[in-house]
Design a protein around this motif. Sequence first.
Motif, PDB file in Angstrom:
ATOM      1  N   PHE A  25       2.019  -3.981  -3.654  1.00 42.81           N
ATOM      2  CA  PHE A  25       0.571  -4.152  -3.509  1.00 42.81           C
ATOM      3  C   PHE A  25      -0.021  -3.060  -2.632  1.00 42.81           C
ATOM      4  O   PHE A  25      -1.180  -2.659  -2.801  1.00 42.81           O
ATOM      5  N   ALA A  26       0.793  -2.536  -1.694  1.00 47.96           N
ATOM      6  CA  ALA A  26       0.310  -1.460  -0.827  1.00 47.96           C
ATOM      7  C   ALA A  26      -0.001  -0.212  -1.637  1.00 47.96           C
ATOM      8  O   ALA A  26      -0.965   0.513  -1.350  1.00 47.96           O
ATOM      9  N   VAL A  27       0.806   0.052  -2.666  1.00 49.62           N
ATOM     10  CA  VAL A  27       0.562   1.207  -3.530  1.00 49.62           C
ATOM     11  C   VAL A  27      -0.750   1.021  -4.292  1.00 49.62           C
ATOM     12  O   VAL A  27      -1.538   1.962  -4.436  1.00 49.62           O
ATOM     13  N   PRO A 140       6.205   7.868   4.907  1.00 47.08           N
ATOM     14  CA  PRO A 140       7.017   7.309   6.007  1.00 47.08           C
ATOM     15  C   PRO A 140       7.312   8.320   7.108  1.00 47.08           C
ATOM     16  O   PRO A 140       7.280   7.988   8.294  1.00 47.08           O
ATOM     17  N   VAL A 141       7.597   9.568   6.707  1.00 47.73           N
ATOM     18  CA  VAL A 141       7.860  10.615   7.707  1.00 47.73           C
ATOM     19  C   VAL A 141       6.587  10.911   8.496  1.00 47.73           C
ATOM     20  O   VAL A 141       6.616  11.076   9.718  1.00 47.73           O
ATOM     21  N   ILE A 322      -2.120   5.135   7.700  1.00 42.70           N
ATOM     22  CA  ILE A 322      -0.825   5.778   7.491  1.00 42.70           C
ATOM     23  C   ILE A 322       0.306   4.764   7.446  1.00 42.70           C
ATOM     24  O   ILE A 322       1.335   4.987   6.795  1.00 42.70           O
ATOM     25  N   LEU A 323       0.129   3.605   8.098  1.00 40.09           N
ATOM     26  CA  LEU A 323       1.204   2.612   8.095  1.00 40.09           C
ATOM     27  C   LEU A 323       1.357   1.946   6.733  1.00 40.09           C
ATOM     28  O   LEU A 323       2.475   1.742   6.248  1.00 40.09           O
ATOM     29  N   ILE A 324       0.266   1.580   6.121  1.00 41.69           N
ATOM     30  CA  ILE A 324       0.376   0.966   4.795  1.00 41.69           C
ATOM     31  C   ILE A 324       0.789   2.017   3.771  1.00 41.69           C
ATOM     32  O   ILE A 324       1.486   1.716   2.791  1.00 41.69           O
ATOM     33  N   GLU A 325       0.413   3.284   3.998  1.00 43.37           N
ATOM     34  CA  GLU A 325       0.906   4.360   3.136  1.00 43.37           C
ATOM     35  C   GLU A 325       2.416   4.494   3.270  1.00 43.37           C
ATOM     36  O   GLU A 325       3.117   4.782   2.287  1.00 43.37           O
TER      37      GLU A 325
END
Length: 394
Positions: A25-27, A140-141, A322-325
Amino acid sequence: MLKDFSVQSLFMGVLTAFVGFASSFAVVLQGLHAVGASDAQAASGLTALAVSMGVCAIVLSAATRMPVSIAWSTPGAALLASGGAIPGGFQVAVGAFLICALLIIIAGLFRPLGRAVAAIPAPLANAMLAGVLIGLCFAPVKAIAFNPLFGLPIVLAWIVVGAFKRLWAVPAALAAFALVLAFEVHVPDGGLSSVAQSLLPKVEFIRPVFSFAGLVSIALPLFIVTMASQNIPGIAVLKVNDYDPRPGGLFALTGFFSLLSAPFGGHAVNLAAITAAMCAGQDAHADPARRYWAAIVAGIGYVVLGLLAGAVTAFVALAPPILIEAVAGLALVGAFSSSAMAAFQRADTREAAAITFLITASGVAFAGISGAFWGLIAGGLMLALQRFVQVLKK
């Protein structure tokens, strides 16, 4: 039908719905936001998609007595996220969603179009998908670089849990995201109350606007990615498990439900690939004739989760984007590695696949048209040239 119901199918259906929703769902949210959706419009799109794919799974599985799993187009959402905003805003994107849905219906009802999509060289389709996904897989990086206290727990949860049970890796990352949000991220006053107020489902009608840029930058690439990466593999998963569905009817019905969800912000509904294996395999039931109940239960689960999508979106909005990404990127690592390996496996198509991948991954738009389309065109021309030269040499 009630005689075919089993506790085993019930548990597998619930697990399928949770994994299918939580892992991607985040995507979907990231993709809808990228093409101009507001938080309310993204929540509406998430609700419309989840309810549509849930009802579609129930209808198809009950009618065919086969475990036909339905999902939203995760690669399609990643395509939206990589392409960025389009002139005209989210209304143009919604118009493109409608065109994509019509193309899926036509592909199901008009066999030559379906065969044409299936005829797209698999290395090029996979290279385009890999180029679309790689940008999100960097997230994530970037999250760790943004703030190690925020990013590291999410990535470590995905790594550690995934080492033991790959199926639970993304839900574990999502749980870590929730803990980081609870203990590390400053929540503004009234933030949690906005989550509570969003428990009631809300959908928002978005008036579609049609444009050439929307057709070429969103509708066509979304159609190709959805067909090549979701619908066609979804049929393959069913056949591997000894089911023999009629692809055309299934494609057309997923296109119909995509058509219903598009005016409310949903990008595409399609046959599931990964979760299809959960419902169609032996874990759903020892008797193949009774496994369709797992897909029906999963459909019910998607409807329930879809009605809670407003609260999910409001909760996610409390955290730095950025966290949900990062969670979205982790959810796509497996898909990226699979598509990249398939793209570059054959030596005779490797250069054409590389061109498709590089142009798509660049994210550069030419003449207002996204790189995904140009990447597929350039790779196709390169492949045609190579084959023409080979013919001349003979």
